[in-house]
Design an enzyme around this catalytic site. Structure first.
Site, short mmCIF file in Angstrom:
data_model
loop_
_atom_site.label_atom_id
_atom_site.label_comp_id
_atom_site.label_asym_id
_atom_site.label_seq_id
_atom_site.Cartn_x
_atom_site.Cartn_y
_atom_site.Cartn_z
N LYS A 13 39.79 9.99 -18.45
CA LYS A 13 38.81 10.96 -18.96
C LYS A 13 39.00 11.18 -20.46
CE LYS A 13 35.82 14.32 -19.26
NZ LYS A 13 34.38 14.26 -18.99
N CYS A 55 33.08 19.15 -25.57
CA CYS A 55 33.86 17.99 -25.09
C CYS A 55 34.35 17.07 -26.19
CB CYS A 55 33.01 17.19 -24.10
SG CYS A 55 32.40 18.17 -22.75
N1 LIG Z 1 29.27 21.05 -18.72
C1 LIG Z 1 29.51 19.77 -18.80
O1 LIG Z 1 28.63 19.01 -19.26
C2 LIG Z 1 30.82 19.14 -18.29
C3 LIG Z 1 30.87 17.76 -18.20
C4 LIG Z 1 32.03 17.16 -17.73
C5 LIG Z 1 33.11 17.97 -17.36
N2 LIG Z 1 33.04 19.31 -17.45
C6 LIG Z 1 34.21 20.09 -17.00
O2 LIG Z 1 33.83 21.12 -16.13
C7 LIG Z 1 34.49 22.33 -16.50
C8 LIG Z 1 33.60 23.48 -16.16
O3 LIG Z 1 32.40 23.35 -16.93
P1 LIG Z 1 31.03 24.06 -16.59
O4 LIG Z 1 30.05 23.53 -17.56
O5 LIG Z 1 30.73 23.96 -15.12
O6 LIG Z 1 31.39 25.57 -16.95
P2 LIG Z 1 30.43 26.85 -16.87
O7 LIG Z 1 30.78 27.68 -18.04
O8 LIG Z 1 29.02 26.46 -16.61
O9 LIG Z 1 30.91 27.60 -15.54
C9 LIG Z 1 32.18 28.05 -15.34
C10 LIG Z 1 32.14 28.96 -14.11
O10 LIG Z 1 33.48 29.25 -13.77
C11 LIG Z 1 33.53 30.57 -13.32
N3 LIG Z 1 34.93 31.00 -13.36
C12 LIG Z 1 35.68 31.30 -14.43
N4 LIG Z 1 36.93 31.60 -14.05
C13 LIG Z 1 36.97 31.48 -12.71
C14 LIG Z 1 37.99 31.68 -11.74
N5 LIG Z 1 39.22 32.08 -12.07
N6 LIG Z 1 37.68 31.48 -10.43
C15 LIG Z 1 36.43 31.11 -10.08
N7 LIG Z 1 35.43 30.91 -10.95
C16 LIG Z 1 35.70 31.10 -12.25
C17 LIG Z 1 32.59 31.30 -14.23
O11 LIG Z 1 32.17 32.55 -13.70
C18 LIG Z 1 31.44 30.30 -14.34
O12 LIG Z 1 30.46 30.51 -13.33
C19 LIG Z 1 34.76 22.17 -17.99
O13 LIG Z 1 35.92 22.88 -18.40
C20 LIG Z 1 34.97 20.69 -18.14
O14 LIG Z 1 36.33 20.36 -17.97
C21 LIG Z 1 31.90 19.92 -17.91
#
Ligand SMILES: NC(=O)c1ccc[n+]([C@@H]2O[C@H](COP(=O)([O-])OP(=O)(O)OC[C@H]3O[C@@H](n4cnc5c(N)ncnc54)[C@H](O)[C@@H]3O)[C@@H](O)[C@H]2O)c1
Length: 414
Positions: free
Chosen positions: A210, A264
């Site tokens: 990744k 990212c």
């Molecule tokens: N958004 C993207 O395009 C993308 C792409 C690849 C990977 N990612 C990975 O996915 C991860 C999450 O990204 P996202 O875009 O889904 O984030 P996001 O900000 O859309 O959502 C995060 C969610 O996590 C919840 N949350 C926070 N702390 C929590 C806890 N302790 N227990 C349960 N829920 C909790 C929040 O309330 C929120 O709903 C990133 O850190 C990254 O590593 C994201």
């Protein structure tokens, strides 16, 4: 299969729906009650994800997906698989701030039962799964990893907005703390994904994959930026040169741009470098990309005492996200060079949101100079009457330069 998905964000929620749609029973957990209520009503808590509304209606309606704020209780019911995609925040220098990820892992550990496989999908620095997350789960649960439960890392590689399509096409990479755990996780992922599921050999190999795919993009963009600067020095057109180079199959050069922003691409090379103090190329690439806002200001000429507009404050067009946006670096650069006012415009941000980021909202009045930072679709239609500026740098190549009679400078274009 029974699964629990922890954190129903832009990535976790479509994943939960995908598992449920494949016929399994899923509990999605989030600390935000508004998110949980929306999901239980069968409604997406955020816009813009293709197919999510239909997927929620189908799976919540059929009773296969429900949401809860009680992660520990959901995990204590002993699902086969727990997938965790909580956010990992970073500070201004892209160093991890572990609080949210640790809290989610502890909540899972507090309920963890023997026989469960836990998969972490949040992008992390090398060794995080084995050295940080496994001990957290063991301390909270009193169980021993790979004896009582399995832990794997399986990076989320999808692009928000088209998660279902990407889940169906990109191979899913899975790396475990043990061969048995990895094999079990591969089997569980195959139960709900149409794409290939790859066994990576270790959690660290999956973590590195990744970080490699994201750092590749940063390095590639840095090379394109370097080419743009060479083209400027020689009065050449970098766009045509890149097009020419890419016309054979061994060349995949990206496009130059005023900044690399977002959650990212500017962040994960720093994760990689944190565990690789002797690595040079990603570090140089970061330096090149971080210097681009300054270079764009150089192209504008003298800015001291001038009113300068930044067009596009989100990190890229069409996405309401300002994390590590090049607009913030441009703002700092312009202020440091004595600009009288730094104005900002963004079709996705209100005046109050612009002011909170220290931009003076712009409403079409004449300015001394302007830099296009984000490729919002609206900007392609701008003409000289809409953008009354003496000097313009188009950092994304979106303006119709011919309409501006020589006032628009593009990166690496004569
Ligand atoms: N958004 C993207 O395009 C993308 C792409 C690849 C990977 N990612 C990975 O996915 C991860 C999450 O990204 P996202 O875009 O889904 O984030 P996001 O900000 O859309 O959502 C995060 C969610 O996590 C919840 N949350 C926070 N702390 C929590 C806890 N302790 N227990 C349960 N829920 C909790 C929040 O309330 C929120 O709903 C990133 O850190 C990254 O590593 C994201």
């Amino acid at each position: 299969m029974r699964a629990v998905v922890v954190a129903l964000g832009k990535i976790g929620l479509p994943l939960a729906a995908q598992i449920a749609r494949a016929g399994h029973e899923v509990v999605g957990c989030d600390i935000d009650p508004a998110v949980v209520d929306a999901v239980n009503a069968g409604e997406p808590p955020f816009p813009g994800e293709a197919g999510l509304a239909e997927a929620l209606q189908e799976t919540v309606g059929a009773g296969r997906l429900r949401a809860s704020t009680r992660t520990t209780d959901a995990v204590a019911a002993g699902p086969d698989l727990v997938v965790a995609v909580p956010p990992l925040a970073v500070d201004r220098r892209a160093r991890p701030v572990w609080r949210a990820l640790d809290a989610a892992i502890r909540a899972i550990g507090d309920g963890l039962q023997p026989g469960t496989t836990v998969s972490v999908e949040t992008t992390v620095p090398l060794h995080t799964t084995r050295s940080r997350l496994a001990p957290l789960l063991e301390q909270a649960s009193g169980l021993i990893a790979e004896r009582h439960f399995h832990l794997v890392f399986s990076p989320e590689r999808v692009y928000s907005g088209r998660v279902f399509r990407d889940l169906a096409t990109y191979p899913k990479l899975v790396g475990g703390l043990s061969a048995a755990g990895e094999a079990r996780a591969v089997e569980l992922y195959r139960a709900f994904l149409d794409a290939e599921v790859w066994s990576m050999g270790s959690a660290e190999a999956a973590e590195l994959a990744k970080l490699a795919e994201t750092t590749y993009r940063d390095v590639n963009i840095a090379f394109a930026n370097e080419l743009a600067r060479i083209a400027d020095d020689h009065g050449l057109d970098v766009a045509r040169a890149i097009e020419g180079a890419n016309s054979q199959p061994f060349s995949h050069i990206h496009q130059p741009g005023v900044a690399v922003g977002g959650h990212c691409i500017p962040v994960y090379p720093r994760f990689l470098l944190a565990g690789a103090p002797d690595a040079r190329l990603p570090r140089v690439a970061r330096e090149i990309n971080e210097a681009m806002p300054g270079y764009a200001v150089d192209l504008l000429g003298e800015v001291a005492g001038r009113r300068v507009l930044v067009l596009g404050v989100t990190y890229r067009g069409g996405v309401k996200e300002t994390a590590f946006s090049g607009a913030l670096a441009l703002r700092d650069e312009l202020q440091a060079r004595g600009a009288e006012e730094v104005l900002g415009h963004d079709p996705l941000l209100s005046d109050a949101e612009l002011e909170a980021l220290d931009f003076l909202p712009w409403h079409g009045e004449p300015v001394d100079a302007a830099i296009v930072q984000a490729d919002h679709r609206e900007y392609a239609d701008l003409g000289p009457e809409d953008l009354p500026a003496q000097a313009i740098v188009d950092g994304r190549g979106v303006l119709d330069a011919e309409r501006f009679a020589g006032r628009v400078k593009r990166l690496g274009r004569p």
